[in-house]
Motif scaffolding. Structure first.
Motif, PDB file in Angstrom:
ATOM      1  N   LEU A 192     -12.713   8.327  -6.249  1.00 31.23           N
ATOM      2  CA  LEU A 192     -14.170   8.628  -5.230  1.00 31.23           C
ATOM      3  C   LEU A 192     -15.099   9.176  -5.985  1.00 31.23           C
ATOM      4  CD1 LEU A 192     -15.276   8.610  -2.102  1.00 31.23           C
ATOM      5  CD2 LEU A 192     -14.466  10.933  -2.188  1.00 31.23           C
ATOM      6  N   THR A 195       1.065  -1.300  -0.069  1.00 29.42           N
ATOM      7  CA  THR A 195       0.109   0.030  -0.138  1.00 29.42           C
ATOM      8  C   THR A 195       0.806   1.222   0.098  1.00 29.42           C
ATOM      9  OG1 THR A 195      -1.760  -1.252   1.323  1.00 29.42           O
ATOM     10  CG2 THR A 195      -1.760   1.199   1.602  1.00 29.42           C
ATOM     11  N   ASP A 196       0.520   2.164  -0.795  1.00 30.39           N
ATOM     12  CA  ASP A 196       1.140   3.480  -0.565  1.00 30.39           C
ATOM     13  C   ASP A 196       1.074   4.280   0.351  1.00 30.39           C
ATOM     14  OD1 ASP A 196       2.264   3.415  -3.068  1.00 30.39           O
ATOM     15  OD2 ASP A 196       0.437   4.202  -4.314  1.00 30.39           O
ATOM     16  N   PHE A 231     -16.124   4.205  -4.529  1.00 30.80           N
ATOM     17  CA  PHE A 231     -14.758   4.347  -5.398  1.00 30.80           C
ATOM     18  C   PHE A 231     -15.211   3.622  -6.607  1.00 30.80           C
ATOM     19  CE2 PHE A 231     -13.407   5.658  -1.399  1.00 30.80           C
ATOM     20  CZ  PHE A 231     -12.228   6.676  -1.624  1.00 30.80           C
ATOM     21  N   THR A 291      -2.086   7.749   5.616  1.00 31.12           N
ATOM     22  CA  THR A 291      -2.225   9.070   6.105  1.00 31.12           C
ATOM     23  C   THR A 291      -3.608   9.803   6.129  1.00 31.12           C
ATOM     24  OG1 THR A 291      -1.216   9.851   4.144  1.00 31.12           O
ATOM     25  CG2 THR A 291       0.372   9.373   6.211  1.00 31.12           C
ATOM     26  N   MET A 292      -4.107   9.410   4.794  1.00 35.05           N
ATOM     27  CA  MET A 292      -5.561   9.957   4.692  1.00 35.05           C
ATOM     28  C   MET A 292      -6.196   9.422   5.642  1.00 35.05           C
ATOM     29  SD  MET A 292      -6.001  10.266   0.429  1.00 35.05           S
ATOM     30  CE  MET A 292      -5.312   8.838  -0.143  1.00 35.05           C
ATOM     31  N   ILE A 325     -10.709   3.573   1.034  1.00 28.33           N
ATOM     32  CA  ILE A 325      -9.508   4.303   0.699  1.00 28.33           C
ATOM     33  C   ILE A 325      -8.220   3.278   0.866  1.00 28.33           C
ATOM     34  CG2 ILE A 325      -8.712   5.115   2.660  1.00 28.33           C
ATOM     35  CD1 ILE A 325      -8.483   6.870  -0.692  1.00 28.33           C
ATOM     36  N   TYR A 378       0.415   7.270   1.388  1.00 26.33           N
ATOM     37  CA  TYR A 378      -0.794   8.257   1.479  1.00 26.33           C
ATOM     38  C   TYR A 378      -2.139   7.645   1.745  1.00 26.33           C
ATOM     39  CZ  TYR A 378      -2.238   8.515  -3.314  1.00 26.33           C
ATOM     40  OH  TYR A 378      -2.817   8.426  -4.623  1.00 26.33           O
ATOM     41  N   GLU A 379      -2.150   6.304   1.530  1.00 29.27           N
ATOM     42  CA  GLU A 379      -3.482   5.784   1.878  1.00 29.27           C
ATOM     43  C   GLU A 379      -3.743   5.801   3.350  1.00 29.27           C
ATOM     44  OE1 GLU A 379      -4.981   5.338  -0.803  1.00 29.27           O
ATOM     45  OE2 GLU A 379      -3.695   4.388  -2.361  1.00 29.27           O
ATOM     46  N   GLU A 381      -6.900   1.014  -2.216  1.00 28.27           N
ATOM     47  CA  GLU A 381      -6.677   1.693  -3.513  1.00 28.27           C
ATOM     48  C   GLU A 381      -5.272   1.001  -4.294  1.00 28.27           C
ATOM     49  OE1 GLU A 381      -5.523   5.859  -3.693  1.00 28.27           O
ATOM     50  OE2 GLU A 381      -5.839   5.721  -5.904  1.00 28.27           O
ATOM     51  N   THR A 382      -4.249   0.939  -3.617  1.00 30.98           N
ATOM     52  CA  THR A 382      -3.118   0.666  -4.108  1.00 30.98           C
ATOM     53  C   THR A 382      -2.792  -0.740  -4.420  1.00 30.98           C
ATOM     54  OG1 THR A 382      -1.856   2.037  -2.822  1.00 30.98           O
ATOM     55  CG2 THR A 382      -0.586   0.435  -3.980  1.00 30.98           C
ATOM     56  N   LEU A 402     -15.670   5.146   4.074  1.00 30.35           N
ATOM     57  CA  LEU A 402     -14.574   5.827   3.441  1.00 30.35           C
ATOM     58  C   LEU A 402     -13.072   5.300   3.752  1.00 30.35           C
ATOM     59  CD1 LEU A 402     -14.135   8.384   1.843  1.00 30.35           C
ATOM     60  CD2 LEU A 402     -14.506   9.636   3.695  1.00 30.35           C
ATOM     61  N   TRP A 436      -8.767  11.314   8.456  1.00 30.06           N
ATOM     62  CA  TRP A 436     -10.118  10.792   8.480  1.00 30.06           C
ATOM     63  C   TRP A 436     -10.873   9.990   9.872  1.00 30.06           C
ATOM     64  CZ3 TRP A 436     -10.300   8.622   2.765  1.00 30.06           C
ATOM     65  CH2 TRP A 436     -10.579   9.529   2.037  1.00 30.06           C
TER      66      TRP A 436
END
Lengths: 436, 436
Positions: free
Chosen positions: B321, B9-10, B32, B15-16, B120, B12-13, B123-124, B116, B20
């Motif tokens: 999204l 996983t990246d 998504f 950290t987002m 999220i 930023y997934e 994603e990666t 959410l 949240w």
């Protein structure tokens, strides 16, 4: 801890083994070499990568009882080869160019010595690892050179197989990338990981301001805010209003990056955020990064193009038998095929390099048994495995430093991203002398 | 049995997610969508692949205590998100185009619904798997069409990451390849494996004749002998002398394949080996296979070009999204970004297809909540995951059959390997009506 890797192999490696076990030649001596006949079109050098991943995978090249039963049932091997595989561990020697070193057409980047049987079965695994990782590192090194000291984030994991993504992050880091978005690569290899937010983050909030506020509260003002979800200038104003002039960076992921970066820089300065950096992402590669050299961009994120080797997703390395004995323990004789467009040079090669007084690489050549290296030339290969045990395991930081050092030994024209021919081609030392 | 995948996983997934969790929106509802804005240049259709690999990887998307401690220590997540990840399992719903189905620009090939936070973080992983496998299947389908019924062996494992090699074999098989050289893919997915010998096999023996004799003794006369290590005509004569006219096949891996195949066929026939097949390998792709249509070649082996997606090693799918709620359990509102060159269409899309009387695909469109599907149109997506559990798991044979069926629903011009524009572009149903 590495899972066994025996089946990461093309069927014909084991059917060849089966024949050799039957006809008695599996124990004959053999030397196999890995080399590339050519570099990708337009490339002047390649960067060898994958060795640090490969050696543990070779140590884990075994078959359990279930694997062997399946191979037997599928008709891949008979009883003799089945017994051979049941106890298999590679016990030979491997010499190689240090990981991160340069290579050129003909460079014998890896040499495997052992019995015919134990050498042949490694072919597929050796090539998979080296072809993949080398393709990434070779592309990444060009991007690093083009970036001229500005840091690059590797963020291509989503564009490649989920396990290849980890190897991609590693290879790009060895070649000089500053960090990766890939968490598994961070944990496994200690590569710095970075990343803050995607467009979805902004879209999920009632306003861009609410999104930025949430991110700054969680990550601090030093974070990077993605400012192009709606309008970039509005986004930058909102970002500085929320984070203040201590905002770490703004990221722009769309539009004409040179133009947008210039406008962003001017606006940030006008807003007093003179230390806030501008980070650009979106379809970057060595060519785009070169073209952006004069733009006020402080860092790049590269995804697709590094994960796909910038147009060359695989190195064209091959694994060729170059010497074999006709008896167990007998003398090695050089062999080479004569196929029309794929002639190869027989004999166990030792590679040598010569440098000029300023330390620039001048020449690379090879000797075979019975021929002599040029005076003062330096041997390129190092021992990496002895009797099946790894004897060379530099950490990523060491490899990264030696890649940087190797690149400094090329003249500026060889480092240009412009298309060119290979900086040099590796020939027999005696050939070199004749043509000199 | 699948190893946990949370860290594929990246950064930023997560950290987002952290933001949240802090601001209370991690539990809001979200939709998504995965889609490609475009096909690779010149391609008329794509073939979706990877779903059968993806769903188990999503079920295994978890973090152990060690992972979470590392994420915390690295500053990726704070205490709230750490607690969230410790217990994490995706519990949402996924609808998707059936694996092996066609897709076009704008096709919503996969739709993830849930909170959410849980959406999220996938994603990666979702993009890695679908982008890789789809790139392979899309290239492979064109090669299969070009081969016009002659079987193709996938043998590209040595040109790609060792784990990507297994996924490559799977994707190529789904798209219609007959078999693979990759043993791990054979064991894991039941794909037929093939392969006999490399040039090293011949070189290691004292003569080509000795090599062929050893192989025929081990594998039987039905084997495939590689005849181009030295001279092809000599090789074929030796092969038939050793194996007799029951020899299964000869393989040619160099030279002008059309010319060499014609000469090989004539010579085999002259030698009475009229049933011996001619198999060609060496840098084949859909274009070369098309050009060889009139050559007397009975089967192909394709390596590099299928493993690298024939010039397009990644599909350009994105994960966006499209709808979100502003409260836990609240109504979903459509969202879309307005970035300059990356505008997206908001709203949860349902895709529909219309066929003509002969069963050929005419149109694909989508509806969003509140709009109506064209009369008689067929829904494209099927439920593949409900409450985090896989509800759709066809085996490779079923997927392969449905890919073949989907390709039969395209007209011949869309199946040509010649460069063209996408056969169709997916638009809103209402847009279609307006332009009709």
């Amino acid at each position: 801890m590495t899972e066994r890797t025996g089946l990461l192999t093309d069927r014909y490696e084991l059917t060849m083994l089966d024949s050799w076990v039957r006809d008695g030649s599996a124990g004959h001596g053999a030397v196999f070499e890995v080399f590339a006949r050519r570099l990708p079109e337009g490339r002047r050098y390649g960067v060898l990568a994958g060795l640090g991943r490969l050696l543990p995978l070779i140590e884990a090249f075994t078959f359990d009882a279930h694997d062997v039963a399946w191979l037997t049932e599928q008709g891949v091997v008979g009883e003799g080869a089945a017994a051979y595989l049941r106890d298999f561990r590679f016990g030979g020697d491997i010499d190689a160019y240090p990981e991160g070193d340069l290579y050129f057409p003909g460079s014998p980047v890896l040499t495997v010595r052992g019995t015919l049987g134990e050498c042949i079965v490694l072919e597929t695994l050796v090539l998979s690892v080296l072809n993949h990782d080398t393709a990434i590192a070779s592309a990444a090194a060009r991007m690093v050179t083009a970036a001229a000291g500005r840091p690059i984030i590797e963020m291509g994991g989503r564009r490649t197989h989920e396990q290849a993504a980890i190897a991609t992050a590693r290879a790009a880091y060895l070649a000089g990338f500053a960090s990766t978005s890939n968490l598994a690569a961070g944990l496994r290899y200690g590569i710095p990981t970075v990343g803050t937010a995607a467009h979805a983050f902004t879209l999920a909030h009632e306003s861009e301001e609410a999104a930025f506020r949430s991110q700054v509260e969680a990550q601090g003002a030093g974070t990077t805010l993605l400012v192009d979800t709606y309008d970039i200038a509005d986004g930058i104003r909102t970002a500085v209003r929320v984070a203040g002039p201590a905002l770490g960076a703004v990221r722009i992921d769309s539009g004409d990056l040179a133009d947008e970066a210039a406008k962003a820089r001017a606006l940030l300065d006008e807003l007093g955020a003179t230390d806030t950096r501008v980070v650009a992402t979106s379809d970057l590669d060595e060519f785009v990064i070169s073209a952006l050299a004069d733009a006020p961009i402080d860092g790049y994120g590269v995804g697709t193009r590094v994960a796909t080797g910038s147009g060359h997703p695989t190195a064209s390395m091959v694994y060729k038998l170059v010497a074999v004995s006709d008896d167990v323990g007998g003398p090695l004789r050089p062999v080479s095929k004569k196929s029309k467009d794929k002639v190869s040079v027989g004999g166990h090669k030792t590679a040598w390099r010569e440098y000029d007084d300023a330390g620039l690489l001048l020449r690379e050549c090879f000797t075979v048994p019975g021929t002599t290296a040029p005076a003062g030339a330096q041997r390129v290969q190092v021992p990496v495995m002895r009797g099946g045990a790894t004897v060379h395991a530099p950490d990523p930081e060491e490899i990264r430093a030696s890649t940087a050092a190797a690149l400094r030994r090329l003249p500026p024209e060889a480092l240009s991203v412009a298309a060119g021919t290979p900086y040099l081609t590796v020939l027999a030392a005696s050939t070199e002398e004749e043509t000199a």
